[in-house]
Write a protein that holds these residues in place. Structure first.
Motif, PDB file in Angstrom:
ATOM      1  N   SER A  80       0.806  -1.219   0.000  1.00  0.00           N
ATOM      2  CA  SER A  80       0.000   0.000   0.000  1.00  0.00           C
ATOM      3  C   SER A  80       0.845   1.277   0.000  1.00  0.00           C
ATOM      4  N   VAL A  81       2.113   1.176   0.389  1.00  0.00           N
ATOM      5  CA  VAL A  81       2.954   2.375   0.462  1.00  0.00           C
ATOM      6  C   VAL A  81       4.212   2.269  -0.383  1.00  0.00           C
ATOM      7  N   LYS A  82       4.431   1.141  -0.994  1.00  0.00           N
ATOM      8  CA  LYS A  82       5.639   0.930  -1.788  1.00  0.00           C
ATOM      9  C   LYS A  82       5.713   1.962  -2.902  1.00  0.00           C
ATOM     10  N   GLY A  83       6.886   2.574  -3.017  1.00  0.00           N
ATOM     11  CA  GLY A  83       7.072   3.597  -4.035  1.00  0.00           C
ATOM     12  C   GLY A  83       6.675   4.997  -3.594  1.00  0.00           C
ATOM     13  N   ARG A  84       5.976   5.100  -2.476  1.00  0.00           N
ATOM     14  CA  ARG A  84       5.554   6.419  -1.960  1.00  0.00           C
ATOM     15  C   ARG A  84       6.242   6.769  -0.642  1.00  0.00           C
ATOM     16  N   PHE A  85       6.515   5.761   0.162  1.00  0.00           N
ATOM     17  CA  PHE A  85       7.113   5.978   1.482  1.00  0.00           C
ATOM     18  C   PHE A  85       8.532   5.435   1.483  1.00  0.00           C
ATOM     19  N   THR A  86       9.404   6.090   2.237  1.00  0.00           N
ATOM     20  CA  THR A  86      10.783   5.639   2.390  1.00  0.00           C
ATOM     21  C   THR A  86      11.174   5.668   3.854  1.00  0.00           C
TER      22      THR A  86
END
Length: 113
Positions: free
Chosen positions: A60-66
């Motif tokens: 759900s957050v891959k590519g948006r959150f680090t």
């Protein structure tokens, strides 16, 4: 003891950076995770980072959150971008997988559409 900070109100598409500080004597040897607890739903794991800085993310957050960590400052951060209204939740950090520390109050993130 954990202290999460950096939450707030942001418009959809915006960014926020969360930070969590832990005690020096427990930080370096642990894997740390960021979690969130959306209203009416169960707490979920979003991202984790090992002492070797290996990371893993929920779909759900891959590519948006680090997720990142600073062992000198005993902090673990979560950079969030392209935020969506469904990201609205209270965000927490804790050790992974044991989550042995008190969850504390977390930090509220509210994303408006």
């Amino acid at each position: 003891q954990l202290q999460a900070s950096g939450g707030g109100l942001v418009q959809a598409g915006g960014s926020l950076r969360l930070s969590c500080a832990a005690s020096k004597n427990i930080f370096r040897l642990n894997t740390w995770g960021w979690y969130r607890h959306p209203p009416g739903k169960q707490r979920e794991l979003l991202a984790l980072i090992t002492p070797a800085r290996i990371t893993n993310y929920a779909d759900s957050v891959k590519g948006r959150f680090t997720i990142s960590r600073d062992d000198a400052k005993n902090t673990v951060d979560l950079q969030m971008s392209s935020l969506k209204p469904e990201d609205t939740a209270v965000y927490y950090c804790n050790a992974y997988p044991s989550a042995f520390l008190s969850w504390g109050q977390g930090t509220q993130v509210t994303v408006s559409s």
